[in-house]
Design a protein around this motif. Structure first.
Motif, PDB file in Angstrom:
ATOM      1  N   ILE A 188      15.110  15.325  -0.557  1.00 22.38           N
ATOM      2  CA  ILE A 188      14.723  15.552   0.830  1.00 22.38           C
ATOM      3  C   ILE A 188      14.050  16.914   0.959  1.00 22.38           C
ATOM      4  CG2 ILE A 188      16.922  16.564   1.539  1.00 22.38           C
ATOM      5  CD1 ILE A 188      16.643  14.960   4.164  1.00 22.38           C
ATOM      6  N   SER A 189      12.967  16.963   1.726  1.00 22.18           N
ATOM      7  CA  SER A 189      12.237  18.218   1.889  1.00 22.18           C
ATOM      8  C   SER A 189      12.501  18.868   3.237  1.00 22.18           C
ATOM      9  CB  SER A 189      10.734  18.000   1.703  1.00 22.18           C
ATOM     10  OG  SER A 189      10.253  17.018   2.610  1.00 22.18           O
ATOM     11  N   HIS A 190      12.571  18.091   4.314  1.00 24.80           N
ATOM     12  CA  HIS A 190      12.892  18.660   5.620  1.00 24.80           C
ATOM     13  C   HIS A 190      13.285  17.548   6.584  1.00 24.80           C
ATOM     14  CE1 HIS A 190       8.601  17.705   5.682  1.00 24.80           C
ATOM     15  NE2 HIS A 190       8.629  17.677   7.000  1.00 24.80           N
ATOM     16  N   THR A 191      13.828  17.961   7.715  1.00 18.05           N
ATOM     17  CA  THR A 191      14.340  17.036   8.736  1.00 18.05           C
ATOM     18  C   THR A 191      13.887  17.499  10.108  1.00 18.05           C
ATOM     19  OG1 THR A 191      16.323  16.586   7.412  1.00 18.05           O
ATOM     20  CG2 THR A 191      16.434  16.036   9.739  1.00 18.05           C
ATOM     21  N   GLN A 192      13.613  16.530  10.993  1.00 24.12           N
ATOM     22  CA  GLN A 192      13.303  16.836  12.384  1.00 24.12           C
ATOM     23  C   GLN A 192      14.180  15.984  13.293  1.00 24.12           C
ATOM     24  OE1 GLN A 192       9.092  16.077  12.161  1.00 24.12           O
ATOM     25  NE2 GLN A 192       8.601  18.252  12.060  1.00 24.12           N
ATOM     26  N   THR A 193      14.374  16.464  14.511  1.00 25.01           N
ATOM     27  CA  THR A 193      15.226  15.783  15.479  1.00 25.01           C
ATOM     28  C   THR A 193      14.392  15.221  16.618  1.00 25.01           C
ATOM     29  OG1 THR A 193      17.102  17.235  14.979  1.00 25.01           O
ATOM     30  CG2 THR A 193      17.148  16.075  17.089  1.00 25.01           C
ATOM     31  N   LEU A 194      14.603  13.939  16.931  1.00 34.94           N
ATOM     32  CA  LEU A 194      13.963  13.297  18.076  1.00 34.94           C
ATOM     33  C   LEU A 194      14.896  12.184  18.542  1.00 34.94           C
ATOM     34  CD1 LEU A 194      11.513  13.035  19.969  1.00 34.94           C
ATOM     35  CD2 LEU A 194      10.498  11.457  18.322  1.00 34.94           C
ATOM     36  N   GLU A 221       4.377  18.837   9.424  1.00 33.76           N
ATOM     37  CA  GLU A 221       5.509  19.509   8.791  1.00 33.76           C
ATOM     38  C   GLU A 221       6.039  20.650   9.652  1.00 33.76           C
ATOM     39  OE1 GLU A 221       5.051  20.748   4.823  1.00 33.76           O
ATOM     40  OE2 GLU A 221       4.469  18.779   4.054  1.00 33.76           O
ATOM     41  N   SER A 222       5.174  21.266  10.438  1.00 32.24           N
ATOM     42  CA  SER A 222       5.590  22.404  11.254  1.00 32.24           C
ATOM     43  C   SER A 222       6.247  21.986  12.557  1.00 32.24           C
ATOM     44  CB  SER A 222       4.396  23.310  11.544  1.00 32.24           C
ATOM     45  OG  SER A 222       3.375  22.583  12.209  1.00 32.24           O
ATOM     46  N   GLY A 223       6.212  20.694  12.889  1.00 30.53           N
ATOM     47  CA  GLY A 223       6.833  20.229  14.107  1.00 30.53           C
ATOM     48  C   GLY A 223       5.875  19.432  14.968  1.00 30.53           C
ATOM     49  N   PRO A 224       6.287  19.094  16.197  1.00 33.81           N
ATOM     50  CA  PRO A 224       5.424  18.298  17.082  1.00 33.81           C
ATOM     51  C   PRO A 224       4.139  19.037  17.434  1.00 33.81           C
ATOM     52  CG  PRO A 224       7.706  18.346  17.872  1.00 33.81           C
ATOM     53  CD  PRO A 224       7.603  19.368  16.783  1.00 33.81           C
ATOM     54  N   GLU A 225       3.018  18.377  17.235  1.00 31.77           N
ATOM     55  CA  GLU A 225       1.732  18.941  17.636  1.00 31.77           C
ATOM     56  C   GLU A 225       1.424  18.573  19.082  1.00 31.77           C
ATOM     57  OE1 GLU A 225      -0.549  20.854  15.977  1.00 31.77           O
ATOM     58  OE2 GLU A 225       0.953  21.136  14.398  1.00 31.77           O
ATOM     59  N   ARG A 226       1.750  17.366  19.445  1.00 33.48           N
ATOM     60  CA  ARG A 226       1.575  16.922  20.824  1.00 33.48           C
ATOM     61  C   ARG A 226       2.454  15.698  21.048  1.00 33.48           C
ATOM     62  NH1 ARG A 226      -2.956  15.862  17.887  1.00 33.48           N
ATOM     63  NH2 ARG A 226      -3.566  13.673  17.631  1.00 33.48           N
ATOM     64  N   SER A 227       2.882  15.503  22.262  1.00 34.74           N
ATOM     65  CA  SER A 227       3.696  14.344  22.590  1.00 34.74           C
ATOM     66  C   SER A 227       3.547  14.041  24.065  1.00 34.74           C
ATOM     67  CB  SER A 227       5.169  14.580  22.235  1.00 34.74           C
ATOM     68  OG  SER A 227       5.692  15.651  22.986  1.00 34.74           O
ATOM     69  N   LEU A 228       3.835  12.807  24.408  1.00 39.44           N
ATOM     70  CA  LEU A 228       3.823  12.407  25.810  1.00 39.44           C
ATOM     71  C   LEU A 228       4.936  11.408  26.026  1.00 39.44           C
ATOM     72  CD1 LEU A 228       2.381   9.314  26.094  1.00 39.44           C
ATOM     73  CD2 LEU A 228       0.415  10.639  25.362  1.00 39.44           C
ATOM     74  N   ARG A 229       5.331  11.281  27.274  1.00 39.43           N
ATOM     75  CA  ARG A 229       6.379  10.332  27.623  1.00 39.43           C
ATOM     76  C   ARG A 229       5.791   9.312  28.593  1.00 39.43           C
ATOM     77  NH1 ARG A 229      11.960  10.685  27.348  1.00 39.43           N
ATOM     78  NH2 ARG A 229      11.790  12.895  26.847  1.00 39.43           N
ATOM     79  N   VAL A 230       6.021   8.042  28.305  1.00 39.95           N
ATOM     80  CA  VAL A 230       5.510   6.966  29.144  1.00 39.95           C
ATOM     81  C   VAL A 230       6.684   6.119  29.636  1.00 39.95           C
ATOM     82  CG1 VAL A 230       3.255   6.876  28.014  1.00 39.95           C
ATOM     83  CG2 VAL A 230       5.137   5.524  27.104  1.00 39.95           C
TER      84      VAL A 230
END
Length: 241
Positions: A188-194, A221-230
């Motif tokens: 494993i190299s890294h983990t993100q939470t969503l 790898e650095s995290g969310p670049e952009r996101s939206l909620r629908v």
């Protein structure tokens, strides 16, 4: 060539997995069915530039009379089967100590490298939830710490390769985690939470992710670049077209 559709199915009376074969040109007429090479087939994919299908046989026997009850956990034997024209040409199983790890989801790289995500039916923390395989070789299980395994709550919902096949990414809606594994090292190299994340697909220099909370997100790898909620509840899988 798009002329046939293949579907994973169960013959409940015999407890064996089947592959339905459908002819596209005649309006998706069923023309044949093949053995899947195991019990409880879930995902199915075609190896690139071949007529070989790889099937994730989860190993779990169910029957409509029993609802969603899993009937054979003590004796389940998941496997990966490679099928061509109603013949299993190769099959690989997990080590005996992992026979309660149901193989569920598949990702295929452009050169036919197979990655698979699993769902643990045993007690305690699973030894691994992600594996990789190349035809003619042994299964390679990806490595993570016990705490990282515990974070996934025994459940991989979706899996994909990066575009260059250097990494495998898996999601767990139960754990709300995305884990990334280095293909070369198997670690494993890294983990993100969503929260409630499940759908994942490779995009240029990252991944697209969907969540049951309505989030659509592009991650690097650095995290969310952009996101939206629908105002929808995305379901389990995301497929690039």
């Amino acid at each position: 060539d798009g002329s046939h559709l293949y579907t994973t199915e169960n013959d409940y009376e015999t407890g064996r997995g089947r592959i339905g074969v459908w002819d596209v040109a005649t309006g998706y007429t069923r023309i044949d069915e093949w053995g899947s090479g195991g019990i409880g087939p879930h995902d199915i994919k075609r190896l690139p530039n071949t007529d070989v299908l790889v099937v994730a046989n989860g190993g779990i026997d169910t029957h409509p009379d029993s609802g969603r009850t899993k009937l054979n956990i003590p004796t389940m034997k998941p496997n990966l089967s490679y099928v061509r024209n109603d013949a299993v040409i190769e099959a690989v199983e997990l080590p005996p100590r992992m026979h309660k790890n149901s193989i569920r989801h598949l990702a295929i790289s452009k050169d036919g490298h197979v990655a698979f995500g699993m769902q643990w039916q045993g007690d305690g923390v699973p030894p691994s939830l992600v594996g990789q395989h190349r035809r003619g070789e042994d299964v390679v299980l990806m490595q993570a710490t016990p705490n990282q395994m515990r974070d996934m709550q025994g459940y991989v919902g979706s899996i994909t390769f990066t575009d260059d096949a250097s990494e495998i990414a898996v999601t767990s809606p139960r754990g709300g985690k995305v884990q990334y594994f280095d293909v070369r090292t198997g670690v494993i190299s890294h983990t993100q939470t969503l929260p409630d994340v499940c759908g994942i697909a490779a995009a240029s220099e990252g991944f697209m992710l969907t969540s049951g909370t309505g989030v659509l997100s592009f991650l690097t790898e650095s995290g969310p670049e952009r996101s939206l909620r629908v105002p929808v509840n995305w379901d389990n899988h995301l497929i690039p077209v």
